[in-house]
Structures are given as C-alpha cells and as structure tokens.
Enzyme design. Structure first.
Site, PDB file in Angstrom:
ATOM      1  CG  ASP A 120      11.158  -0.086  -2.110  1.00 45.63           C
ATOM      2  OD1 ASP A 120      11.851   0.333  -1.182  1.00 45.63           O
ATOM      3  OD2 ASP A 120      10.547  -1.161  -2.071  1.00 45.63           O
ATOM      4  CB  SER A 466       7.997  -6.617  -0.274  1.00 44.95           C
ATOM      5  OG  SER A 466       8.928  -6.039   0.603  1.00 44.95           O
TER       6      SER A 466
END
Length: 561
Positions: A120, A466
C-alpha cells in the site's frame, strides 16, 4: 543532462572511478543515468517479485539508450502488521519511502526515475518522491496477487481477517480457518480486492503517472516482464521529450484519480494518499474537492471487499481503460496528459470491453448513483472524516458510544462479545500524531463482520481503515484525539449520529464542559523515527504529510503559552 554534474569533467574522475567499480564503462557514463527505485523486500508477497521486475525495467532502459541504476528502499506490510504495534510503522513508511527515493535521486543527480511499487504505502510514497524530484519519471505497480481458492470459491486476505471473528463466534472451526489461511494467498502480488494497493494503482493510472494498462497486469502473469521493459523504454521517451510530473499531476488529473476511486468503490486511504501527492506536487486541493467528485461519480465496479470480483477479474473485463471509458462517457473525465504520451481520453477510447463481463456496470445500471466514499463533518469531526459507503445500504445510524483508547482494547471487546447491535464503537488516540502512525482498524472491523455485526454496528476512529474494511465506518476523524479533538471528549453512552445525506457526524453531548478536565496523553515514543514523525505530521485532513512548519507552529504555540 542532470547527471553531467556528477560524472563529467576532470574534477569528477574520483566519482567516475567509483562508478566504474560497479561495472559501468565510459560508454555507460555517456548515457543518461536513470534511477530504478525498487521497493523489493522479502517480508511481503506484495513486493516479493520486484527484483525480477526491476531486471526487465533495466533491460528496457538499456535498449532505449539509458544507463539504469537500481537502488532500494523500504516497505512495511499492512496485512502482516495489522492489529499489532508494528502497524504504526505503516503510514510512517510512506514518508520514508518518499524521503529515501528523493535523497538517492538528488544525491546522485539522476536524469530520470522509474519507481516500482507494491504494498500500500509504497505506491503513494513513490509518487510523492517523483512529484518532489520533478524529473522525467513514472511509477509501475508490481500487480495484484491472484485469488486463492477455498471451499470452491475465490478468496482474498479479507476473508482470513473476517474468519478470525467468525471462528471466535463459533461460526467457523479452527480447522477451516487453518485451511483458509493455507490457501488465501497463492503467490506474489498485492492484496487482490479493490483494497488500498489496487485502489491506488488504478488512481495512479488515471492520474497519468503510470502507463494505462500496465498496473493492472497481475504480478505473476507472464506478460508482466514485457510491461516492465516497456516502462523502461517509456521513461527514456519522457526524458527525450522533457516531460515532467509537474506537467502530469494537475488539479484536473487529480480529479480523474478521485473519480476512479469513486467508480471502483476504492479504499478510504485514497483520500489521505491523493491529498499527500497533491501537497508534494504543489496542487491546492482539499477533502471537500474529493467529496464533490464522489457525489457526482457513480459506483460502477462490483469489486471486493463489498462485491464479487477481484483485480485480475477487472483486468480481464477491460481494466483501467474501461473504467476511464465509462467516466468519459459520463462526462466525468478531464482530458489530461499521461506518461504514455497519449491523453487519458485517448487511452479511454482505446478500451476493449470483454463480451458479457459483469465486473464494470454500464452507466445505465450503476451499483450506486454516487461514489463509494463521502466526507462528513460535524461536532465530532469539524475538520472532516471519511466514511465508506460501498457495500452497505445504511446512510444513517444513531447509537450509544462504546469508547476505547486503543485498537487492542476494542478488538478484545469484540472478541469477547461485549459489542451489541446498534453500538457505535469509538477508537481514539490512533491518529497520525497520537498513534503515532494512524494504524488501520481491519482487525476490529473484520472481527465485527465475522461476528455478524457488520450491518448493525457503526465505528469511528481517528485512525485509518484497510481497503478491505466495509460497513458503516468513519475514519480519519479530525482533529484527532491526541491534539484535543472532540473525539477525545466522548464518553461511553453518548449518542452518536451518522447522517450521510447531510454529511454530518455528530455527538449529542456537551463536550466543551469536559474540556477543562482533558489532558493530552504522554507521547508513546520519545525518540527515533516515530517521535520525529509525531512531531512533524499534519492533520489527516491535510493528508498526514510531514512538514517542518507543523513542528515550528507547535513550538511557537508552546512558547506563547
């Protein structure tokens, strides 16, 4: 060439001598020096394969007349660190990725850069660095993992997190959980749903900083090496043409990236990261601009975590170009330059939609008329917060606060069955400064879903979520608790109301009467990188970027007091 300053002339003989010790020749040094900024690491499948990908990028650079110089930076795995103290390092790593790439490229006066990303934070971190450097450059994403198979269906890491809650609630056996664990992640690549990595990879393509179609090729697909070689050749063309990130990253291209997040039901983290990229590029844009784009853009993609399909399914359906084509047909795609040399509208017109595909809906039949995220303000979030809309029908909720001063406290309460239908779970002191590092709450949100509470409980936090999180959840609540934001003053039992239509997040309590008794908590870290980050980081509403002026302003305020 920029690199002439380090390699040309009599005085640079010592530098040339050292460069030759790495195997470079006089002929190599006559060529442009092109950095290959790699985020390879063995700690996560998302970046595990990037050594091989870098080799192909370098082949493309050499064939196009450049001299590639590979260097590495860090990566912190969100999925592995989730739910632990280690997760605090994740967002901090974004700044370290950006800083380290900037330092190596500036220090060695590189002429151009290809940045390879995977997990990420490496995607925004690499893009932030390229914006700062403003040399001809592009970002290439390592690609999605393929889905795993469990009990006859496709699964992702999201299913494993939710299975932890299901196992605790007796809805799944420990043997089933072990079987799922063994099959959810079949090889290299980033998490396979439209979680943060794939959200940001898509956004980077619509932003124009990745060549259209390149990011969507899965990590282990045999085509990926050819894509990497093409990226190496492409950066040399950008260098010849003098095309820089400042010509690509504009207000309009950022709005295109915002629209891609809306249309795909992407991660709440995209707000934080795209704001940070905008700050580094010097483009004035705010969370309210993000909300405006979300409100006008339909949700079109049936993707996990709320939908049926994974990133490889999206690629087979038509991929990023198909998303761009839908946005173009809706009148929502600005005609901006991209690193491919073609405009984003030209890329959209070249889309090839697979016959019968069901991943990307037609404009006439969207999943929702509006994008998958919204910005709420109110007595609990005067600077704004991000709420995820995709994957559930609720647009309002009122419930009693259940307040926790850390993620661990909240997770323990969920696991022992202490959270009830209708509650609003409040997790605070997990913000950029208070954490520090703004952990993601996937362990908590997945446990709620696993226990069957996903449709009846809401959650707010000054931390993050998330991309795999779904349900009525508000993150990035600002100001955060550690600086005395209203979330610090909430008590158990206070009624909290979500009203998405009105863009409000309010608490029915006299918070100001409690302020005199509030004291800021002691810093959790007093030295090292975490302490530096806490001293320099801005509000989540500003992208949680690190800037010296934030520390200077705090010092000035302390002096006055």
């Amino acid at each position: 060439m920029n690199s002439d300053g380090i390699k040309k002339g009599v005085s640079r003989a010592p530098a040339r001598a050292m460069l030759k010790a790495t195997g470079l020749t006089d002929a190599d040094l006559e060529r442009p020096l092109v950095g290959v900024a790699n985020t390879w690491t063995e700690v996560t499948p998302c970046n595990f394969h990037l050594r091989q990908l870098a080799t192909a990028v370098k082949e493309g650079i050499r064939a196009a007349g450049g001299t590639p110089i590979e260097f590495n930076t860090i990566a912190v795995s969100d999925g592995i660190t989730m739910g632990t103290e280690g997760m605090k390092a994740s967002l901090v790593s974004r700044e370290v990725v950006a800083d380290s790439i900037e330092l190596v490229a500036r220090g060695h006066m590189m002429d151009a850069v290809v940045a390879l990303s995977g997990c990420d934070k490496t995607i925004p971190g690499t893009l932030m660095a390229l914006a700062r450097l403003n040399v001809p450059s592009l970002m290439l994403y390592g690609g999605s993992i393929q889905p795993g198979r469990f009990e006859g269906r496709d699964v992702t890491i999201q299913d494993v997190f939710e299975a932890v809650g299901a196992c605790a609630a007796g809805r799944m056996t420990s043997e089933q959980l072990k079987d799922l664990e063994d099959h959810a992640c079949p090889g290299a690549g980033a998490c396979g749903g439209q979680f943060t990595a794939n959200t940001m990879a898509t956004a980077a393509s619509l932003l124009g900083m990745s060549p259209a179609g390149a990011n969507q090729v899965p990590a282990t697909d045999p085509r990926k090496d050819a894509v990497a070689r093409e990226a190496g050749a492409l950066v040399m063309q950008l260098l010849r043409d003098g095309v820089r990130p400042s010509q690509i990253i504009t207000r309009e291209s950022l709005e295109n990236a915002f629209a891609s997040v809306a249309a795909t039901g992407g991660s709440t983290n995209a707000v934080l990261h795209l704001l940070a990229i905008a700050r580094e590029a010097g483009v004035p844009i705010t969370i309210d601009d993000f909300d405006r784009v979300m409100a006008r853009t339909p949700l079109l993609c049936d993707l996990k975590p709320f939908g049926r399909y994974t990133a490889p399914d999206l690629e087979r359906a038509g991929g990023e170009r198909l998303i761009a084509m839908r946005l173009l047909d809706a009148g929502l795609l600005h005609d901006c330059a991209t690193v491919s040399g073609r405009s984003i509208q030209e890329e959209a017109r070249s889309a090839k939609e697979a016959a019968g595909q069901q991943v990307v809906r037609p404009l006439s039949n969207p999943i929702e008329k509006h994008g998958g995220l919204a910005i709420l303000r109110g007595s609990l979030s005067p600077e704004g917060c991000v709420v995820k809309l995709a994957g559930h029908e609720r647009r309002s909720h009122t419930g009693r606060a259940r307040v926790f001063d850390s993620e661990e406290q909240a997770f323990e309460a969920v696991q022992r069955g202490a959270i009830r239908d209708g509650d609003v779970v409040v997790i605070r002191y997990e913000g950029p400064r208070g954490g520090p590092g703004m952990r993601e709450m996937l362990a908590v949100t997945a446990a709620l879903v696993g226990r069957g509470l996903g449709d009846t409980v809401a959650l707010i936090t000054d931390g993050r979520f998330s991309g795999a999180t779904h349900g009525l959840m508000a993150a990035h609540v600002a100001p955060e608790a550690a600086v005395g934001g209203p979330i610090a003053l909430v008590r158990d039992g206070d009624p909290i109301t979500f009203d998405v239509a009105a863009r409000k997040l309010n608490v029915d309590a006299d918070l100001e009467s409690r302020r005199a008794a509030w004291r800021p908590p002691a810093p959790r870290y007093t030295s090292g990188v975490m302490a530096k980050y806490a001293a320099l980081v801005s509000s989540a509403s500003e992208g949680a970027v690190t800037r010296p002026q934030f520390a200077a302003a705090e010092a000035a305020a302390a002096t006055k007091s």
